[in-house]
Design a protein around this motif. Structure first.
Motif, PDB file in Angstrom:
ATOM      1  N   MET A   1      13.814   6.652  -9.339  1.00 40.16           N
ATOM      2  CA  MET A   1      14.593   5.962  -8.334  1.00 40.16           C
ATOM      3  C   MET A   1      13.896   6.130  -6.994  1.00 40.16           C
ATOM      4  N   ALA A   2      13.992   5.102  -6.171  1.00 41.16           N
ATOM      5  CA  ALA A   2      13.348   5.170  -4.865  1.00 41.16           C
ATOM      6  C   ALA A   2      14.112   4.313  -3.857  1.00 41.16           C
ATOM      7  N   LEU A   3      14.008   4.701  -2.629  1.00 44.99           N
ATOM      8  CA  LEU A   3      14.532   3.938  -1.507  1.00 44.99           C
ATOM      9  C   LEU A   3      13.378   3.697  -0.546  1.00 44.99           C
ATOM     10  N   GLY A   4      13.397   2.565   0.129  1.00 42.02           N
ATOM     11  CA  GLY A   4      12.337   2.282   1.066  1.00 42.02           C
ATOM     12  C   GLY A   4      12.823   1.428   2.209  1.00 42.02           C
ATOM     13  N   TYR A   5      11.935   1.236   3.164  1.00 41.57           N
ATOM     14  CA  TYR A   5      12.244   0.431   4.326  1.00 41.57           C
ATOM     15  C   TYR A   5      10.969  -0.271   4.763  1.00 41.57           C
ATOM     16  N   GLN A   6      11.079  -1.562   5.074  1.00 37.14           N
ATOM     17  CA  GLN A   6       9.933  -2.327   5.554  1.00 37.14           C
ATOM     18  C   GLN A   6      10.298  -2.961   6.890  1.00 37.14           C
ATOM     19  N   TYR A   7       9.450  -2.749   7.880  1.00 34.43           N
ATOM     20  CA  TYR A   7       9.578  -3.409   9.170  1.00 34.43           C
ATOM     21  C   TYR A   7       8.432  -4.390   9.258  1.00 34.43           C
ATOM     22  N   ARG A   8       8.729  -5.645   9.580  1.00 28.55           N
ATOM     23  CA  ARG A   8       7.698  -6.674   9.543  1.00 28.55           C
ATOM     24  C   ARG A   8       7.765  -7.529  10.798  1.00 28.55           C
ATOM     25  N   ILE A   9       6.596  -7.822  11.340  1.00 27.01           N
ATOM     26  CA  ILE A   9       6.487  -8.757  12.452  1.00 27.01           C
ATOM     27  C   ILE A   9       5.701  -9.956  11.937  1.00 27.01           C
ATOM     28  N   GLU A  10       6.346 -11.113  11.927  1.00 20.72           N
ATOM     29  CA  GLU A  10       5.698 -12.327  11.445  1.00 20.72           C
ATOM     30  C   GLU A  10       6.126 -13.485  12.329  1.00 20.72           C
ATOM     31  N   ASP A  11       5.163 -14.216  12.833  1.00 20.94           N
ATOM     32  CA  ASP A  11       5.423 -15.347  13.731  1.00 20.94           C
ATOM     33  C   ASP A  11       6.298 -14.923  14.913  1.00 20.94           C
ATOM     34  N   GLY A  12       6.062 -13.700  15.422  1.00 18.86           N
ATOM     35  CA  GLY A  12       6.796 -13.218  16.582  1.00 18.86           C
ATOM     36  C   GLY A  12       8.212 -12.748  16.305  1.00 18.86           C
ATOM     37  N   GLU A  13       8.643 -12.745  15.046  1.00 24.24           N
ATOM     38  CA  GLU A  13       9.997 -12.296  14.709  1.00 24.24           C
ATOM     39  C   GLU A  13       9.933 -10.962  13.974  1.00 24.24           C
ATOM     40  N   ASN A  14      10.823 -10.062  14.359  1.00 24.15           N
ATOM     41  CA  ASN A  14      10.931  -8.765  13.704  1.00 24.15           C
ATOM     42  C   ASN A  14      11.980  -8.843  12.601  1.00 24.15           C
ATOM     43  N   THR A  15      11.641  -8.349  11.418  1.00 18.96           N
ATOM     44  CA  THR A  15      12.626  -8.285  10.331  1.00 18.96           C
ATOM     45  C   THR A  15      12.706  -6.855   9.819  1.00 18.96           C
ATOM     46  N   HIS A  16      13.860  -6.525   9.279  1.00 18.74           N
ATOM     47  CA  HIS A  16      14.114  -5.211   8.710  1.00 18.74           C
ATOM     48  C   HIS A  16      14.525  -5.411   7.248  1.00 18.74           C
ATOM     49  N   ARG A  17      13.947  -4.603   6.343  1.00 13.21           N
ATOM     50  CA  ARG A  17      14.232  -4.779   4.923  1.00 13.21           C
ATOM     51  C   ARG A  17      14.436  -3.419   4.239  1.00 13.21           C
ATOM     52  N   PRO A  18      15.688  -3.026   3.983  1.00  7.47           N
ATOM     53  CA  PRO A  18      15.909  -1.858   3.130  1.00  7.47           C
ATOM     54  C   PRO A  18      15.646  -2.236   1.661  1.00  7.47           C
ATOM     55  N   ILE A  19      15.102  -1.301   0.891  1.00 11.80           N
ATOM     56  CA  ILE A  19      14.701  -1.556  -0.497  1.00 11.80           C
ATOM     57  C   ILE A  19      15.273  -0.460  -1.393  1.00 11.80           C
ATOM     58  N   GLN A  20      15.805  -0.858  -2.547  1.00  6.03           N
ATOM     59  CA  GLN A  20      16.318   0.071  -3.542  1.00  6.03           C
ATOM     60  C   GLN A  20      15.668  -0.279  -4.877  1.00  6.03           C
ATOM     61  N   GLN A  21      15.185   0.736  -5.624  1.00 11.50           N
ATOM     62  CA  GLN A  21      14.545   0.409  -6.896  1.00 11.50           C
ATOM     63  C   GLN A  21      14.694   1.511  -7.923  1.00 11.50           C
ATOM     64  N   ILE A  22      14.595   1.082  -9.174  1.00 10.79           N
ATOM     65  CA  ILE A  22      14.546   1.973 -10.337  1.00 10.79           C
ATOM     66  C   ILE A  22      13.312   1.571 -11.133  1.00 10.79           C
ATOM     67  N   SER A  23      12.492   2.560 -11.492  1.00  9.88           N
ATOM     68  CA  SER A  23      11.277   2.303 -12.273  1.00  9.88           C
ATOM     69  C   SER A  23      11.304   3.129 -13.548  1.00  9.88           C
ATOM     70  N   ILE A  24      10.795   2.534 -14.607  1.00  8.86           N
ATOM     71  CA  ILE A  24      10.672   3.217 -15.895  1.00  8.86           C
ATOM     72  C   ILE A  24       9.246   3.019 -16.372  1.00  8.86           C
ATOM     73  N   LEU A  25       8.596   4.101 -16.775  1.00  7.26           N
ATOM     74  CA  LEU A  25       7.222   4.034 -17.255  1.00  7.26           C
ATOM     75  C   LEU A  25       7.172   4.483 -18.709  1.00  7.26           C
ATOM     76  N   GLN A  26       6.611   3.622 -19.575  1.00 14.46           N
ATOM     77  CA  GLN A  26       6.406   3.955 -20.982  1.00 14.46           C
ATOM     78  C   GLN A  26       4.931   4.239 -21.184  1.00 14.46           C
ATOM     79  N   ARG A  27       4.611   5.406 -21.689  1.00 10.21           N
ATOM     80  CA  ARG A  27       3.215   5.758 -21.957  1.00 10.21           C
ATOM     81  C   ARG A  27       2.999   5.735 -23.459  1.00 10.21           C
ATOM     82  N   GLU A  28       2.238   4.762 -23.886  1.00 13.35           N
ATOM     83  CA  GLU A  28       1.884   4.649 -25.292  1.00 13.35           C
ATOM     84  C   GLU A  28       0.509   5.267 -25.477  1.00 13.35           C
ATOM     85  N   SER A  29      -0.064   5.182 -26.676  1.00 11.32           N
ATOM     86  CA  SER A  29      -1.327   5.862 -26.952  1.00 11.32           C
ATOM     87  C   SER A  29      -2.467   5.394 -26.047  1.00 11.32           C
ATOM     88  N   LYS A  30      -2.653   4.102 -25.867  1.00 10.98           N
ATOM     89  CA  LYS A  30      -3.777   3.616 -25.076  1.00 10.98           C
ATOM     90  C   LYS A  30      -3.342   2.888 -23.804  1.00 10.98           C
TER      91      LYS A  30
END
Length: 141
Positions: A1-30
């Protein structure tokens, strides 16, 4: 599980983006298979909030041997489907990425490849596709 935040300036506009995610990794033989479910909300100064729900699947295969060892290369292929809603309007985006990776050690890797995106599936007469050359260096702390 992870939380994140992105601040972005594009075309002179500031945006704020909170991010929430869940990741699952499967490790097989190769190979490795990763699944990620992510939500994010983009806040604009003069527009409604953009809500997104994303699912991605990524596969990684070493190009030498059965395991990825320092100094070796690997292939990564991923696909991400993004559902978005803003102002009550829905849309879909798809991102397909294929990259060649260079694994230097546990803390350093480099990936070079192509990112192909399609979007505006649900908007009349606006379907588009784009292709980018992608270059990324990853450093673990």
């Amino acid at each position: 599980m992870a939380l994140g935040y992105q601040y972005r300036i594009e075309d002179g506009e500031n945006t704020h983006r909170p991010i929430q995610q869940i990741s699952i990794l499967q490790r097989e033989s190769k190979y490795r298979i990763g699944h990620r479910i992510r939500t994010d909300q983009t806040f604009f100064k003069e527009a409604e909030i953009l809500w997104r729900l994303r699912y991605s699947i990524k596969g990684q295969v070493p190009l030498q041997g059965l395991e990825l060892d320092p100094g070796e290369q690997y292939l990564i292929v991923s696909n991400e489907l993004i559902y978005m809603n803003q102002n009550g309007e829905d849309d879909l985006e798809n991102r397909f990425v294929a990259s060649l990776g260079f694994y230097f050690d546990d803390k350093n890797k480099l990936e070079i490849g192509f990112d192909y995106r399609t979007d505006d599936y649900l908007v009349d007469d606006r379907f588009r596709h784009r292709l980018w050359f992608k270059f990324g260096y990853y450093k673990s702390l």
